[in-house]
Design an enzyme around this catalytic site. Structure first.
Site, mmCIF file in Angstrom:
data_model
loop_
_atom_site.group_PDB
_atom_site.id
_atom_site.type_symbol
_atom_site.label_atom_id
_atom_site.label_comp_id
_atom_site.label_asym_id
_atom_site.label_seq_id
_atom_site.Cartn_x
_atom_site.Cartn_y
_atom_site.Cartn_z
ATOM 1 C CG ASP A 194 -1.781 1.102 1.403
ATOM 2 O OD1 ASP A 194 -2.229 1.478 0.110
ATOM 3 O OD2 ASP A 194 -3.020 1.181 2.096
ATOM 4 C CG ASP A 200 0.090 4.776 0.554
ATOM 5 O OD1 ASP A 200 -0.374 4.657 -0.363
ATOM 6 O OD2 ASP A 200 -2.241 4.563 1.645
ATOM 7 C CG LEU A 201 -4.377 9.991 -0.433
ATOM 8 C CD1 LEU A 201 -3.495 10.392 -1.054
ATOM 9 C CD2 LEU A 201 -5.551 10.271 -1.741
ATOM 10 C CG ASP A 231 1.065 6.705 -10.812
ATOM 11 O OD1 ASP A 231 1.828 6.210 -11.844
ATOM 12 O OD2 ASP A 231 1.030 7.927 -9.915
ATOM 13 C CD GLU A 261 3.222 2.708 -13.173
ATOM 14 O OE1 GLU A 261 3.823 2.618 -12.823
ATOM 15 O OE2 GLU A 261 2.322 3.225 -12.090
ATOM 16 C CB SER A 403 14.437 -20.330 -32.519
ATOM 17 O OG SER A 403 15.866 -20.652 -32.663
HETATM 18 CA CA CA Z 1 -1.527 3.537 -1.068
#
Ligand code: CA
Length: 491
Positions: A194, A200-201, A231, A261, A403
């Site tokens: 996280d 960090d939200l 993001d 992403e 190959s």
């Molecule tokens: Ca986070």
């Protein structure tokens, strides 16, 4: 339906001259002529590093280059008005415009707060390594420079799950606030990924969710954007975006293109994310990027028959956004894995000239990276985008039977007399391959639009031909007049 091709409309090392929105506005017509159908723009809001911020160190989502904050009014790319003008100019050229959404973290708070926190092991974020203690955290965002315009909401520690710095003891560590814990469904690297950076939200806090939704409503209405690039989704509760995106769709009254992403070479993790996020979000095909990177760096020992092995475009083609390089993989950046010169065109033909996946072309490949003295890939890249935009692909048949040397054809269609294509590439010695395009194009002459090989291949009465390729190269055979038209228009 027209084949889609997205331009990633920036690279990391663009100059911090606040001129990029104007550049994009001027290039709108050119980008449309090259054959793009959409442009992904960088994050447009004020970052904590002010005019130097690429946009991912987001400080204020409501400041699109309008307020005197972080020692600048414009962002790295320009002012709010220039941003809106660039979007409009691109849309007038029938290009869709996608915004870059950074919701994992905020950076550069205005004030500190005294917060109860627990330290977690940096290697295992599920393991607490201290009792609850008080720390001084940079978590209060009052936005004095904006002075309540658009929103008077003040972000405090309650909106966040944690930080990585205690200003009182000057210690760097992973701190989780009070007894909040982390978002529970995120990437499991380091136990729980996280936390990435900054504040960090907390995606379980109702006010955080409400504020991000309120901002989304404001932003989409203001910008008239057509879609989103999300993001760092592996660091955010996997189903967080479901409600946010459903709300944006309702407001827009139509579906929106959305790509996330999720930076991982582990296909299973990408599939888990797809399964958890409501099938509203495509993902970048990171495993394909790493296959391309490995092939580019194996001195010809990579088995080209395996180039799509364990990729999203192989297993979940309708949710795959393919790419060769991006702003993080370019030289000097955090995920550096730059695909070098000789293989660049191999890689682009494997994304642009395939039916599966929606390809992105990187700004740094189209226009070069002056700061790194990297030249544009050149006409050959533009030729591929052009073919993709103009020709009906028809059916695709793979000749992945050697190959070192693989090939495929796109049969084209009876309704498109210019169609039909044969692609051949090798990471070893020059050779040739017999392939059937289609009897629809029988007895027509095909040449390599990239100009790597001089052969004129005349298809037999059943549409079959023998297509040569030189040492370590790729050749893209199209009808002679298609190639000539392109060469004349791109002299
Ligand atoms: Ca986070």
């Amino acid at each position: 339906m027209k084949n889609q091709t997205i331009l990633q409309g920036f690279e990391w090392d663009l100059p911090a001259d606040s001129a990029h929105w104007k550049t994009l506005q001027k290039k709108a017509n050119e980008l449309s002529s090259i054959g793009f159908t959409a442009v992904w723009l960088p994050p447009a809001y004020k970052g904590s590093s002010g005019v130097e911020d690429v946009g991912y160190g987001v400080y204020d989502h409501y400041d699109l280059g309008e307020f005197d904050q972080k020692e600048t009014i414009p962002t790295k790319y320009g002012t709010k008005d220039e941003y809106l003008q660039a979007i409009q100019a691109l849309q007038e050229e029938k290009l869709e415009v996608y915004a870059d959404i950074v919701f994992n973290h905020l950076m550069g708070a205005d004030e500190t707060e005294i917060v109860p926190a627990v330290q977690y092991s940096s290697d295992d974020r599920t393991e607490a390594v201290s009792d609850e203690e008080e720390i001084e955290a940079w978590t209060k965002f009052t936005y004095p420079g904006r002075n309540g315009e658009y929103s008077d909401y003040v972000w405090t520690w309650k909106n966040f799950s944690g930080v990585d710095f205690d200003a009182r003891s000057k210690s760097h560590a992973i701190y989780n606030f009070a007894d909040k814990g982390w978002d529970n469904e995120v990437d499991n690297e380091s136990g729980n990924f996280d936390y990435l950076m900054g504040c960090d939200l907390d995606m379980e806090h109702p006010e955080t969710i409400e504020q991000l939704d309120r901002w989304g409503h404001w932003y989409q209405e203001l910008t008239n954007i057509d879609g989103y690039r999300l993001d760092a989704v592996k660091h955010i509760q996997f189903d967080y975006y479901v409600d946010w995106l459903i709300n944006r769709r309702k407001e827009k009254g139509r579906s929106l293109f959305v790509v996330g992403e999720y930076w991982s070479n582990d296909l299973e993790k990408l599939q888990t994310y797809l399964d958890s996020s409501g099938n509203l979000i495509f993902l970048f095909d990171v495993p394909l990027h790493f296959n391309l990177y490995e092939a580019a760096n194996s001195n010809g020992s990579f088995d080209m028959r395996q180039i799509f092995k364990n990729t999203l475009v192989e297993t979940r083609e309708d949710y795959a956004v393919t790419f060769v390089d991006n702003h993080d993989t370019q030289k000097g950046q955090s995920l550096e894995s730059w695909i070098d010169g000789w293989f660049k065109l191999h890689a682009y033909s494997l994304t642009l000239l395939r039916k599966q996946g929606i390809p992105v072309v990187f700004w740094g490949d189209l226009y070069g990276i002056p700061k790194q003295e990297i030249e544009p890939v050149g006409d050959s890249l533009q030729a591929m985008i052009n073919l993709r935009s103009k020709l009906i692909f028809g059916n695709q048949i793979d000749y992945f039977d050697d190959s070192n040397c693989i090939g495929w054809v796109l049969t084209g269609d009876f309704d498109d007399p210019e169609s039909g294509m044969a692609i051949i590439m090798t990471n070893g010695n020059g050779t040739e391959k017999e392939m059937t395009i289609s009897a629809v194009h029988r007895e027509k002459t095909f040449v390599d639009i990239l100009g790597n090989n001089e052969a004129k291949v005349v298809l037999d009465e059943n549409g079959k031909g023998v297509f040569p390729v030189n040492d370590g190269q790729v050749s893209v055979y199209v009808q002679e007049d298609v190639a000539q038209t392109f060469w004349e228009e791109n002299k």
